[in-house]
Design an enzyme around this catalytic site. Sequence first.
Site, PDB file in Angstrom:
ATOM      1  N   ARG A 241      -7.419 -14.834  30.730  1.00  0.00           N
ATOM      2  CA  ARG A 241      -8.494 -15.126  29.595  1.00  0.00           C
ATOM      3  C   ARG A 241      -8.020 -14.887  28.122  1.00  0.00           C
ATOM      4  O   ARG A 241      -7.133 -14.378  28.035  1.00  0.00           O
ATOM      5  CB  ARG A 241      -9.603 -14.306  30.028  1.00  0.00           C
ATOM      6  CG  ARG A 241     -10.487 -14.493  31.213  1.00  0.00           C
ATOM      7  CD  ARG A 241     -11.221 -13.527  31.421  1.00  0.00           C
ATOM      8  NE  ARG A 241     -11.962 -13.670  33.037  1.00  0.00           N
ATOM      9  CZ  ARG A 241     -11.763 -13.086  34.175  1.00  0.00           C
ATOM     10  NH1 ARG A 241     -10.726 -12.120  34.343  1.00  0.00           N
ATOM     11  NH2 ARG A 241     -12.240 -13.296  35.084  1.00  0.00           N
ATOM     12  N   LYS A 271     -12.527  -8.290  32.739  1.00  0.00           N
ATOM     13  CA  LYS A 271     -13.704  -8.586  32.933  1.00  0.00           C
ATOM     14  C   LYS A 271     -14.403  -7.819  34.153  1.00  0.00           C
ATOM     15  O   LYS A 271     -15.353  -7.171  33.939  1.00  0.00           O
ATOM     16  CB  LYS A 271     -14.231  -9.988  33.102  1.00  0.00           C
ATOM     17  CG  LYS A 271     -15.494 -10.498  33.347  1.00  0.00           C
ATOM     18  CD  LYS A 271     -15.671 -11.816  33.767  1.00  0.00           C
ATOM     19  CE  LYS A 271     -17.054 -12.193  33.909  1.00  0.00           C
ATOM     20  NZ  LYS A 271     -17.312 -13.774  34.312  1.00  0.00           N
ATOM     21  N   HIS A 331     -10.601 -21.088  27.731  1.00  0.00           N
ATOM     22  CA  HIS A 331     -10.733 -20.691  29.027  1.00  0.00           C
ATOM     23  C   HIS A 331     -10.816 -21.661  30.047  1.00  0.00           C
ATOM     24  O   HIS A 331     -10.721 -21.411  31.350  1.00  0.00           O
ATOM     25  CB  HIS A 331     -12.484 -20.142  29.098  1.00  0.00           C
ATOM     26  CG  HIS A 331     -12.592 -19.378  30.299  1.00  0.00           C
ATOM     27  ND1 HIS A 331     -12.380 -17.870  30.365  1.00  0.00           N
ATOM     28  CD2 HIS A 331     -13.612 -19.799  31.444  1.00  0.00           C
ATOM     29  CE1 HIS A 331     -13.114 -17.458  31.359  1.00  0.00           C
ATOM     30  NE2 HIS A 331     -13.506 -18.511  32.061  1.00  0.00           N
ATOM     31  N   ARG A 334      -8.201 -22.190  32.696  1.00  0.00           N
ATOM     32  CA  ARG A 334      -8.299 -21.582  33.949  1.00  0.00           C
ATOM     33  C   ARG A 334      -8.665 -22.591  35.092  1.00  0.00           C
ATOM     34  O   ARG A 334      -8.220 -22.601  36.383  1.00  0.00           O
ATOM     35  CB  ARG A 334      -9.019 -20.310  34.055  1.00  0.00           C
ATOM     36  CG  ARG A 334      -8.264 -19.221  33.340  1.00  0.00           C
ATOM     37  CD  ARG A 334      -9.414 -18.188  32.316  1.00  0.00           C
ATOM     38  NE  ARG A 334     -10.306 -17.737  33.802  1.00  0.00           N
ATOM     39  CZ  ARG A 334      -9.705 -16.806  34.421  1.00  0.00           C
ATOM     40  NH1 ARG A 334      -8.476 -16.000  34.581  1.00  0.00           N
ATOM     41  NH2 ARG A 334     -10.614 -16.041  35.432  1.00  0.00           N
ATOM     42  N   HIS A 358     -10.689 -13.076  39.936  1.00  0.00           N
ATOM     43  CA  HIS A 358     -12.342 -13.314  40.334  1.00  0.00           C
ATOM     44  C   HIS A 358     -12.645 -12.406  41.422  1.00  0.00           C
ATOM     45  O   HIS A 358     -13.571 -12.454  42.013  1.00  0.00           O
ATOM     46  CB  HIS A 358     -12.381 -14.792  40.888  1.00  0.00           C
ATOM     47  CG  HIS A 358     -12.392 -15.500  39.780  1.00  0.00           C
ATOM     48  ND1 HIS A 358     -12.439 -17.175  40.042  1.00  0.00           N
ATOM     49  CD2 HIS A 358     -12.915 -15.604  38.174  1.00  0.00           C
ATOM     50  CE1 HIS A 358     -12.775 -17.669  38.747  1.00  0.00           C
ATOM     51  NE2 HIS A 358     -12.856 -16.782  37.703  1.00  0.00           N
ATOM     52  N   TYR A 368      -9.486  -0.875  44.669  1.00  0.00           N
ATOM     53  CA  TYR A 368      -9.054  -2.361  44.667  1.00  0.00           C
ATOM     54  C   TYR A 368      -7.582  -2.308  44.448  1.00  0.00           C
ATOM     55  O   TYR A 368      -7.082  -1.695  43.546  1.00  0.00           O
ATOM     56  CB  TYR A 368      -9.652  -2.854  43.171  1.00  0.00           C
ATOM     57  CG  TYR A 368      -9.211  -4.198  42.700  1.00  0.00           C
ATOM     58  CD1 TYR A 368      -8.137  -4.338  41.977  1.00  0.00           C
ATOM     59  CD2 TYR A 368      -9.890  -5.346  43.063  1.00  0.00           C
ATOM     60  CE1 TYR A 368      -7.912  -5.695  41.489  1.00  0.00           C
ATOM     61  CE2 TYR A 368      -9.765  -6.681  42.554  1.00  0.00           C
ATOM     62  CZ  TYR A 368      -8.698  -6.753  41.861  1.00  0.00           C
ATOM     63  OH  TYR A 368      -8.294  -7.799  41.243  1.00  0.00           O
TER      64      TYR A 368
END
Length: 394
Positions: A241, A271, A331, A334, A358, A368
């Site tokens: 990004r 994000k 952007h 992507r 994502h 994560y």
Amino acid sequence: MALKELEVRYATTRSKDYKLADAEGLYLLVRPNGSKLWRFKYRYHGKEKLLSFGSYPGVSLAAARLRRAEAKVALGQGIDPGAKDKPAPVKTFEEAARAWHANRLASLDEGHASRLLTRLERDAFPAFGNCELRTVTSADVLAMVRRVEARGALDVSRRLKQHVSQIYRFAIPHEWASTDPAEHLSELLKPKPRTRHMARVRIDELPQLVRAIDQYDGDETPKRRAVTRAALLFTLLTWARTNETRLARWDEFEGLDGPEPLWRVPASRMKMEREHIVPLAPAVVALLAKLRAQSSDTYVFAGDKLGQPISQNTMIYGCYRMGYRGRQTVHGFRGIASTWANEAECFRPDWIEMALAHAEQDEVRGAYNSALYLTPRRRMLEAWAAVVTEMIAA
């Protein structure tokens, strides 16, 4: 009949609470929200009582049975097992929230932990932080969420609703509360606006775009032109990004002289607020080496002033200067890369989603794994870089 470990592990949720009995008063309470709570029913002085042993899998079947045995020993000695070692009740929502947050600190990135607590301090604590935990109602939580929605922070409002539920799921096994007032509010939240896909050219127009970037000759100083070109190409090759690229620092890159170079983007700039690891293709390493030889700044893509990165608009204005105003955004790179990868049919969708960062953030589940699918993602990004490089050479 006594429970088996597999029965506990794979117990599915239903629309209402239900019990899986073990033996001698021990049972597992399975709730619609997925929590699995150990309960021990017993009688003391002729009165039926209930004791909580915690939640599964934190407390295993074997551990629950051990606690049942300890409780039965106490009963045999004429002692009420529910009257000893009970945790001090947490009286307010804020006390419970801070206890929940402290319990999670070890598994959270420092920046993420700080942002999480800040959300609660800014919105939840002023609303009902001083209220007794058991007295907070669904209407209280919804009113707090509505105030956040009113200022347009829809993502924050959803996270706050999630945090409140997590706090109550933490509090219930401790017997600080019995219900989660946020449990059934999801359908009442203001829907997120439809995703507006950023402008991008068709995949068959990619060669012209790549060559335009390679031959970029914007109305800037020679140094500024070189940095803009490099930033555009780097972003295209890494699927990053805009802010991930423009704020990239040299200390985020590892192994640039080795066989498996990578870029470790900190959670504070992502994000999804999770660290993201990007495997680097040889073409990206070569681009970085050229930049490194020309600059000693902290930032990879340095601006006009020392210690400052390029501006937020540098790359998008570069697209305008190449003649792509309204046709291609930064952007949108992507989206082009995602289309190429999906059409190639040799890359799994979860590799693509992970490469695009994502992966959905689910704070209820375990940590994560930022290195997930790192090897296949490396192959995929190297293949993408080879395609782009061939287009430049054509």
